[in-house]
Design an enzyme around this catalytic site. Structure first.
Site, PDB file in Angstrom:
ATOM      1  N   ASP A 372      -8.641   0.771   4.602  1.00 33.96           N
ATOM      2  CA  ASP A 372      -7.396   1.184   5.245  1.00 33.96           C
ATOM      3  C   ASP A 372      -7.161   2.687   5.101  1.00 33.96           C
ATOM      4  O   ASP A 372      -6.560   3.315   5.986  1.00 33.96           O
ATOM      5  CB  ASP A 372      -6.222   0.417   4.632  1.00 33.96           C
ATOM      6  CG  ASP A 372      -6.267  -1.060   4.981  1.00 33.96           C
ATOM      7  OD1 ASP A 372      -6.977  -1.416   5.937  1.00 33.96           O
ATOM      8  OD2 ASP A 372      -5.607  -1.855   4.290  1.00 33.96           O
ATOM      9  N   GLY A 373      -7.617   3.272   3.996  1.00 32.36           N
ATOM     10  CA  GLY A 373      -7.454   4.715   3.822  1.00 32.36           C
ATOM     11  C   GLY A 373      -8.214   5.512   4.871  1.00 32.36           C
ATOM     12  O   GLY A 373      -7.753   6.573   5.320  1.00 32.36           O
ATOM     13  N   ASN A 451       1.640   4.492   7.459  1.00 28.54           N
ATOM     14  CA  ASN A 451       2.094   3.527   6.456  1.00 28.54           C
ATOM     15  C   ASN A 451       3.533   3.780   6.043  1.00 28.54           C
ATOM     16  O   ASN A 451       4.427   3.042   6.414  1.00 28.54           O
ATOM     17  CB  ASN A 451       1.176   3.560   5.230  1.00 28.54           C
ATOM     18  CG  ASN A 451       0.139   2.454   5.270  1.00 28.54           C
ATOM     19  OD1 ASN A 451       0.078   1.683   6.222  1.00 28.54           O
ATOM     20  ND2 ASN A 451      -0.681   2.384   4.247  1.00 28.54           N
ATOM     21  N   ASP A 481      14.327   5.366  -8.867  1.00 25.25           N
ATOM     22  CA  ASP A 481      13.091   6.144  -8.880  1.00 25.25           C
ATOM     23  C   ASP A 481      12.779   6.770  -7.533  1.00 25.25           C
ATOM     24  O   ASP A 481      12.014   7.730  -7.474  1.00 25.25           O
ATOM     25  CB  ASP A 481      11.922   5.265  -9.315  1.00 25.25           C
ATOM     26  CG  ASP A 481      11.892   5.067 -10.823  1.00 25.25           C
ATOM     27  OD1 ASP A 481      12.698   5.731 -11.507  1.00 25.25           O
ATOM     28  OD2 ASP A 481      11.096   4.256 -11.317  1.00 25.25           O
TER      29      ASP A 481
END
Length: 605
Positions: A372-373, A451, A481
């Site tokens: 996917d990267g 993404n 966060d």
């Protein structure tokens, strides 16, 4: 805040300043008085050194430090009490002024974000208007040529009617025995017959040309020249045409339950006789059919992998020898292929950033070898339209890579032959707006993400403090966060780890997912595709925030900076092995082992 209230606060500040100065002067005067009293007491004690011990003790007791301190406290006590009251009032006024200044700064940041968004919409509308104007000019020119041709055809048709009448007239005169008429008929009928024959030939050729042009252009569907139009200049187009072959055209069609339909995707809502009905938009599978065969293929690979390098060399050789295609690779991949053999000198690449921006004009098909990267990296190379992507799984999970490398020849042959199903994966368009910018023309360049965009606290130990707006409507203040703004394709990535829901990639929407919020009631949201989100770091934030786009291009957000996100106009079309739904369900079953458990026994215990 009203001007009258501001003026009254200023007057109160001036009065308080005067009171503070007066209190300070009174304190200094009291201290000087105390020093004079002590000095006189010391002189008196020196003069009366020989006095009686009782008088001396009495005098010394009257000038002892304990009595002096008590006298000073009694003298300064009312002054100190008045000063404390004025200091409390002063702090309240300063708090009011600080709040007013913060509201002004937030209003300024909101105005800048809104101005940047209106500028972006204006640019999009301007490009669309220019496109429509160019198309209108072409249509007018075509209509003009058609009118000219029609006039010519009408005149020729008129002649084709008049000339036979003249011939008949000459024949009638011949039947009456007029010799002069016979001679004239011989001179006239022959050229008329020749002209009629030429006219018939011309009409038949014009009809064939019209039939050919009508066959080459369909009435329905979306063509590639409409999808991939990106406002490129004529000069750049001519340069690209000199170096590469013309781009392959294709047509998209929407299917429902296996039946193809030429209905446009934009026909969503219909109104008939007072009844509103909606089409089943998300259930229609999109199919791509080539109108002309593809000519150029771009191959992008995962680096530092021996298996990927071997597969890439085999694929490049097969596409060149068997399919006779133009192969385009990255500069790194070309160096690796040439180091292996000089037979790969036919492979082409790019040399500068300008050529990367023009990739969508020459690439017909994009093949990725990795996970996917690699798909994310390949999509980031295209700042506008993206060609169809064929992703081969050579990574770990593979939510966007349905094809396997073992049978790449059959897969690519089927894709090149067409038609095949695709999934339109939507992207987010993100832009950082700095508080220090003087106007909207100094904003940073927009970034496209496939993404998610992540806003976190970075190395700071403080909670992030983020104010979120949706179409200028306040959503919430994130304290935790960080925050994730994700596409539906990215719902199985960071958003899933943060507690967000898994969403079918064909569903258009934006996922609003907090990261470890310090609240028990902060649940994730899914917002519609047409909204514009703005995340602002308030001026009273304890620390800066950090933003990253698909895990890279990390930037710092100072207090007053904002991030504006909306749905981009250019999706990423990825090829499906079966269809978008089957590929999605298979990916979450194989990659995440979704809902895997032992089956309940059919018999009772």
């Amino acid at each position: 805040m009203a001007p009258s209230k501001i003026n009254s606060n200023c007057r109160r500040l001036c009065e308080l300043n005067s009171w503070i100065q007066l209190s300070w002067l009174c304190g200094m005067a009291g201290w000087e008085l105390l020093k004079v009293v002590i000095q006189r007491g010391v002189l008196t004690w020196n003069k009366n050194n020989a006095s009686a011990s009782s008088q001396e003790n009495s005098f010394v007791d009257s000038l002892s430090p304990k009595n002096s301190e008590k006298a000073v406290q009694e003298m300064i006590k009312p002054l100190v009490q008045g000063t404390d009251d004025h200091l409390i009032e002063f702090s309240e006024v300063m708090r009011t002024v600080t709040k007013a200044l913060r509201q002004v700064a937030e209003g300024k940041a909101s105005a800048k974000a809104e101005a940047a968004e209106w500028k972006r919409k204006y640019e999009i509308e301007r490009a669309r208007y220019m496109d429509l104007e160019n198309r209108g000019n072409k249509i007018c020119a075509k209509l003009g040529s058609c009118c000219t041709q029609a006039c010519t055809n009408i005149s020729r048709g008129f002649l084709s009617i008049i000339l036979p009448c003249l011939v008949i007239w000459d024949i009638w005169k011949e039947c009456n025995g007029q010799e002069s008429g016979v001679q004239s008929e011989e001179h006239v009928s022959e050229p008329n017959a020749q002209r009629l024959e030429n006219l018939a030939n011309h009409l038949s050729s014009s009809k064939k040309a019209g039939d050919t042009s009508e066959h080459s252009c369909g009435n329905n569907g979306i063509f590639s020249h409409e999808v991939l139009l990106d406002g490129e200049t004529e000069r750049d187009s001519k340069v690209m045409q000199c170096n590469f072959k013309s781009k392959a055209s294709f047509k998209l069609s929407w299917c429902c339950k296996g039946e193809k339909s030429d209905q446009h995707k934009h026909d969503i809502v219909s109104f008939d006789k007072g009844n509103i009905t909606t089409a089943e938009r998300s259930s229609k599978q999109i199919s791509l059919k080539w109108e002309s065969p593809p000519q150029t293929v771009l191959i992008m690979t995962k680096p530092n992998s021996t298996a990927v390098r071997i597969l890439c060399a085999d694929m490049v050789r097969w596409l060149r020898e068997q399919k006779h295609l133009t192969i385009l690779v990255e500069p790194r991949v070309k160096s690796e292929l040439l180091a292996e053999s000089s037979l790969y000198n036919f492979v082409q690449t790019w040399t500068n950033e300008k050529e990367i921006l023009l990739l969508h004009m020459k690439v017909d098909l994009l093949v990725t070898l990795g996970g996917d990267g690699t798909v994310l990296w390949a999509a980031s190379m295209f700042k506008g339209p993206v060609p169809p992507v064929v992703p081969f799984s050579l990574g770990t999970l593979g939510f966007m890579t349905p094809f396997y490398s073992e049978n790449f020849r059959d897969c690519l042959a089927s894709i090149l032959r067409g038609p095949f199903n695709i999934t339109l994966r939507h992207r987010l368009q993100c832009q950082v707006i700095r508080d220090a910018t003087r106007n909207e023309h100094h904003t940073e360049e927009a970034i496209l993400v496939l993404n998610e965009v992540t806003i976190d606290r970075g190395i700071s130990s403080f909670l992030t403090n983020l104010e979120c707006y949706c179409d200028n409507a306040f959503v919430t203040c994130v304290q935790g966060d960080g925050l994730l703004l994700s596409t539906t394709s990215g719902s199985t990535a960071y958003s899933l780890a943060a507690g967000g829901s898994m969403v079918h990639p064909q569903v258009p929407g934006i996922l609003f997912t907090p990261i470890c919020p310090h609240s028990l009631s902060f649940r994730p949201l899914i917002l519609p595709e047409h909204v514009t989100l703005r995340v602002l770091v308030p001026l009273n934030s304890r620390s800066n925030a950090w933003v990253s786009f698909d895990g890279k291009d990390r930037k710092e957000l100072a207090p007053g900076d904002a991030l504006v996100c909306s749905m981009a106009s250019w999706p990423v079309p990825t090829a499906c092995q079966v269809d978008s739904t089957n590929d999605f369900l298979r990916s979450i079953h194989d990659g995440l082992h979704w809902n895997v458990r032992k089956t309940q026994s059919f018999d009772s215990p």
